[in-house]
Write an enzyme that holds these catalytic residues in place. Structure first.
Site, mmCIF file in Angstrom:
data_model
loop_
_atom_site.group_PDB
_atom_site.id
_atom_site.type_symbol
_atom_site.label_atom_id
_atom_site.label_comp_id
_atom_site.label_asym_id
_atom_site.label_seq_id
_atom_site.Cartn_x
_atom_site.Cartn_y
_atom_site.Cartn_z
ATOM 1 N N ARG A 88 0.823 -1.210 0.000
ATOM 2 C CA ARG A 88 0.000 0.000 0.000
ATOM 3 C C ARG A 88 0.859 1.263 0.000
ATOM 4 O O ARG A 88 0.334 2.369 -0.041
ATOM 5 C CB ARG A 88 -0.880 0.023 1.255
ATOM 6 C CG ARG A 88 -2.193 -0.762 1.129
ATOM 7 C CD ARG A 88 -3.339 0.100 0.967
ATOM 8 N NE ARG A 88 -4.626 0.017 1.534
ATOM 9 C CZ ARG A 88 -5.488 -0.959 1.627
ATOM 10 N NH1 ARG A 88 -5.171 -2.173 1.312
ATOM 11 N NH2 ARG A 88 -6.698 -0.753 2.064
ATOM 12 N N ARG A 127 -21.915 -0.236 0.425
ATOM 13 C CA ARG A 127 -21.571 -1.649 0.652
ATOM 14 C C ARG A 127 -22.146 -2.174 1.976
ATOM 15 O O ARG A 127 -22.085 -1.503 2.998
ATOM 16 C CB ARG A 127 -20.051 -1.781 0.663
ATOM 17 C CG ARG A 127 -19.565 -3.196 0.779
ATOM 18 C CD ARG A 127 -18.181 -3.354 0.231
ATOM 19 N NE ARG A 127 -17.156 -2.723 1.060
ATOM 20 C CZ ARG A 127 -15.873 -2.759 0.759
ATOM 21 N NH1 ARG A 127 -15.470 -3.346 -0.348
ATOM 22 N NH2 ARG A 127 -14.982 -2.193 1.536
ATOM 23 N N ARG A 159 -19.559 -2.062 7.294
ATOM 24 C CA ARG A 159 -18.235 -2.041 7.935
ATOM 25 C C ARG A 159 -17.986 -0.639 8.462
ATOM 26 O O ARG A 159 -18.297 0.344 7.786
ATOM 27 C CB ARG A 159 -17.162 -2.371 6.876
ATOM 28 C CG ARG A 159 -16.791 -3.833 6.825
ATOM 29 C CD ARG A 159 -15.949 -4.168 5.626
ATOM 30 N NE ARG A 159 -14.801 -3.290 5.397
ATOM 31 C CZ ARG A 159 -13.900 -3.496 4.428
ATOM 32 N NH1 ARG A 159 -14.013 -4.532 3.628
ATOM 33 N NH2 ARG A 159 -12.886 -2.671 4.265
HETATM 34 P P1 AMP Z 1 -9.019 -3.203 2.695
HETATM 35 O O1 AMP Z 1 -9.981 -4.272 3.068
HETATM 36 O O2 AMP Z 1 -7.902 -3.683 1.819
HETATM 37 O O3 AMP Z 1 -9.686 -1.969 2.176
HETATM 38 O O4 AMP Z 1 -8.304 -2.778 4.066
HETATM 39 C C1 AMP Z 1 -9.041 -2.308 5.153
HETATM 40 C C2 AMP Z 1 -8.127 -1.542 6.093
HETATM 41 O O5 AMP Z 1 -7.083 -2.405 6.557
HETATM 42 C C3 AMP Z 1 -7.401 -0.374 5.468
HETATM 43 O O6 AMP Z 1 -8.191 0.809 5.459
HETATM 44 C C4 AMP Z 1 -6.203 -0.241 6.378
HETATM 45 O O7 AMP Z 1 -6.557 0.361 7.605
HETATM 46 C C5 AMP Z 1 -5.860 -1.688 6.672
HETATM 47 N N1 AMP Z 1 -4.920 -2.228 5.675
HETATM 48 C C6 AMP Z 1 -5.164 -3.162 4.712
HETATM 49 N N2 AMP Z 1 -4.073 -3.414 4.012
HETATM 50 C C7 AMP Z 1 -3.103 -2.632 4.496
HETATM 51 C C8 AMP Z 1 -1.739 -2.418 4.172
HETATM 52 N N3 AMP Z 1 -1.145 -3.077 3.157
HETATM 53 N N4 AMP Z 1 -1.037 -1.538 4.917
HETATM 54 C C9 AMP Z 1 -1.598 -0.880 5.929
HETATM 55 N N5 AMP Z 1 -2.870 -1.009 6.287
HETATM 56 C C10 AMP Z 1 -3.646 -1.883 5.585
#
Ligand code: AMP
Length: 297
Positions: A88, A127, A159
């Site tokens: 990320r 969502r 969520r």
């Molecule tokens: P996502 O489901 O991929 O949208 O991730 C949900 C949340 O998890 C994000 O908003 C971040 O807070 C955390 N997160 C997921 N992947 C990462 C990552 N690679 N680095 C840091 N935080 C992450």
């Protein structure tokens, strides 16, 4: 198949990763899912991550990297993986590179799902998720009033990080921290851009085609991918090839204009000559007529 999926929150990475997993039998490795699982199990790591996630911020790199490292070392990832949501930021991309070198599993392709901001907002804020089986729905495509999972009847929930203000924060974080990865992977020649709007099946077909196609050259990426405004992209703005092409076009245009001018100059000359011939012939005819008349007299 070793793929990294890039794209803003709500671009459909998770959904498409699941499809790739089903078709190619390689596991989807989602950093978001791994973090949510830790939160649900109430581990110390999960407790640390929860507040950060609920605020729409990025969890610390070492926490996420630890989870990804453990996951990629599992036997099912030996045949390949689809990384969804990781890396990320640039530091995570560099750490991933080191980890994959250790594992002897370099990335084949980085697929970027390109989706407009308004679509992202609608998808994320609308969502709804099933707490039991994780199925995802959207209020904009559900029958009015329906709020239960069609698979197990559980009450759907939103969520915490899909609330509108958090969504805006997540998109901002994406733009500042994750978007530089587009340039990063383009420079490495690994990036392929996929239009992420339209029917799920269509997007999936595009993803498969992109996975097989040639990588997008770095200079084309900033045209295709939206809102790429990193300093590197700006520096590259005057694409070298473009002026050459322009100059060539200009030269051709000048040549064309000169030819046209010359033709234009020749045309009246021809016209004048023709006119002169007509005038000469008319005069000759008049003289001949006069002579005939005189002879008759
Ligand atoms: P996502 O489901 O991929 O949208 O991730 C949900 C949340 O998890 C994000 O908003 C971040 O807070 C955390 N997160 C997921 N992947 C990462 C990552 N690679 N680095 C840091 N935080 C992450």
């Amino acid at each position: 198949m070793r793929i990294v999926l890039l794209g803003a929150p709500g671009s459909g990475k998770g959904t498409q990763a699941q499809r790739l997993q089903a078709k190619y039998g390689v596991p989807q490795v989602s950093s978001g899912d791994l973090l949510r699982d830790s939160v649900a199990r109430g581990t110390e790591l999960g407790r640390k991550a929860k507040a950060v996630m609920d605020a729409g911020q990025l969890v610390s790199d070492d926490i996420v990297l630890g989870l990804i490292r453990d996951r990629l070392r599992k036997p099912d990832a030996a045949r390949g993986f689809i990384l969804d949501g990781f890396p990320r930021n640039i530091d995570q991309a560099n750490s991933l590179n080191g980890l994959l070198k250790e594992l002897g599993q370099p990335i084949d392709t980085v697929l970027l799902l390109d989706v407009r901001r308004e679509t992202l907002m609608q998808r994320l804020a609308g969502r709804r998720t099933c707490p039991t089986c994780g199925s995802v729905y959207n209020i904009h495509s559900m029958p009015p009033g329906a709020n239960t999972c069609s698979k197990d009847g559980a009450q759907l929930y939103q969520r915490p990080d899909d609330k509108e203000d958090v969504v805006a924060k997540r998109l901002e974080v994406y733009q500042t921290q994750t978007q530089p990865l587009i340039d990063h992977y383009a420079k490495l020649g690994q990036l392929r851009v996929v239009a992420g709007e339209g029917a799920l099946e269509e997007v999936f077909e595009r993803m498969e085609a992109a996975a097989l196609a040639k990588a997008v050259p770095a200079e084309r990426v900033k045209v295709t991918a939206r809102k790429v405004k990193s300093a590197a992209a700006k520096k590259k703005a005057p694409i070298k090839k473009a002026p050459v092409k322009k100059a060539a076009t200009k030269k051709a245009a000048v040549k064309k204009a000169a030819v046209k001018k010359a033709k234009a100059r020749r045309k009246p000359a021809r016209k004048t000559a023709a006119k002169r011939t007509v005038r000469r012939k008319t005069a000759q005819r008049a003289v001949a007529k006069k002579k005939t008349k005189a002879r008759r007299r």
